[in-house]
Design a protein around this motif. Structure first.
Motif: not given
Lengths: 274, 69
Positions: B9-26
């Motif tokens: 929650n402290f770092i991101v708190g939003d699953m959509v943003i996390l998945i989006g950034v993780a996908l882009a990095v991958t």
């Protein structure tokens, strides 16, 4: 003193100092100055330790691309979250202080777990970390500039240490100039509404995050660091379009809700007065 | 588990943003490491910007349409 090296280092370092100082400034204005300055000082101390222990070898030993990758990802995550909340607030889909309540709740949870020192009530971990990692990364880039410019200036007549000293003086002058300009900018910035500042912070963190993450993957941005301004303009334009779109969505949702509320009332009235 | 949730929650708190950034990095990592994808390297920058904007639009759409306000 080698003026060419000093001037080149001054200009290149000024860009890096502006980037670092911008983040310290926004953390200072939006979170608090204590956390922002503590983060910047801690980063400066880490940097001094790294330079003192590794010296010129810092260029070989510090994995700058790995740092860019980690810091870029973190800034993107922070930035997108701030930007999302700011856009939702501007479009009226979110109450102005919702995020603060959630943030305070998260901090309370962290504090309960011992992750935040409860005795120092004014210290803010988020602000500290944001300031720390930005200053550390940019500071490392300045160190790289000073060493590479200084070493490359060394010739048969000029020693390597003389080149590095000239580059370091150029970088120092750039750092002092940026801090001086920043001190003047700080006061008018404090008068900007909080939500506007948070919106700008979101744009900036997303911009820096994208830029550094791209650099970590070997992206060569057109116009080098000047592309940061173009990137910020792209995100700013997109954010304004999203606010307009979400305002429309909200209007439609409200109209739909009014229609749904009025429909049963009409039927009831017809039943009572046929 | 609670500490992991608090940090998330402290770092991101939003699953959509996390998945989006993780996908882009991958995807960027794949473009950089797989030889067959090397011709796409020139598009890494525009792809990253589009991925960031897509993540933002996706998370805002979720907020706007997922529950009545």
């Amino acid at each position: 003193m080698q003026w060419v090296v000093a001037t080149a280092a001054f200009l290149a370092s000024a860009v890096e100092f502006v980037e670092a100082f911008t983040i310290v400034l926004v953390v200072g204005v939006t979170v608090n100055w204590r956390s922002a300055l503590l983060g910047a000082l801690a980063a400066a101390a880490t940097l001094a330790l790294l330079v003192a222990t590794l010296g010129v070898a810092i260029v070989q030993w510090v994995p700058i691309d790995a740092l860019r990758l980690v810091i870029g990802i973190l800034l993107l995550l922070f930035g997108l979250k701030w930007l999302k909340n700011a856009i939702l607030r501007y479009s009226g889909l979110k109450a102005r202080h919702d995020e603060e309540a959630i943030y305070e709740q998260n901090r309370a949870e962290l504090r309960a777990r011992g992750a935040v020192d409860a005795s120092s009530s004014r210290f803010d971990l988020f602000g500290f970390l944001l300031s720390y990692k930005s200053v550390l990364l940019e500071g490392l880039e300045v160190a790289f500039i000073v060493i590479t410019f200084g070493v490359s200036a060394a010739t048969s007549t000029v020693s390597r240490s003389s080149g590095i000293a000239s580059a370091a003086l150029g970088a120092l002058a750039a750092g002092l100039l940026v801090i001086l300009v920043g001190a003047f900018v700080r006061i008018p910035l404090a008068k900007v509404p909080e939500n506007t500042l948070k919106f700008v912070v979101g744009i900036m963190l997303t911009t820096f995050g994208t830029f550094w993450l791209g650099e970590a993957f070997g992206v060569e941005w057109p116009l080098a660091d000047v592309f940061l301004l173009i990137l910020a303009a792209i995100y700013l334009g997109a954010a304004f379009l999203l606010v307009v779109w979400l305002k429309r969505v909200k209007k439609q949702q409200r109209a739909q809700a009014i229609e749904n509320q009025s429909a049963p009332t009409t039927v009831q009235t017809q039943e009572v007065n046929p | 588990m609670k500490i992991i949730k608090a940090i998330y929650n402290f770092i991101v708190g939003d699953m959509v943003i996390l998945i989006g950034v993780a996908l882009a990095v991958t995807i960027l990592a794949l473009i950089n490491s797989v030889g067959a994808l090397a011709p796409l390297k020139g598009f890494s920058g525009p792809f990253l910007i589009i991925a960031v904007l897509a993540s933002l639009v996706a998370t805002l759409s979720r907020e706007a349409f997922s529950f009545p306000r």
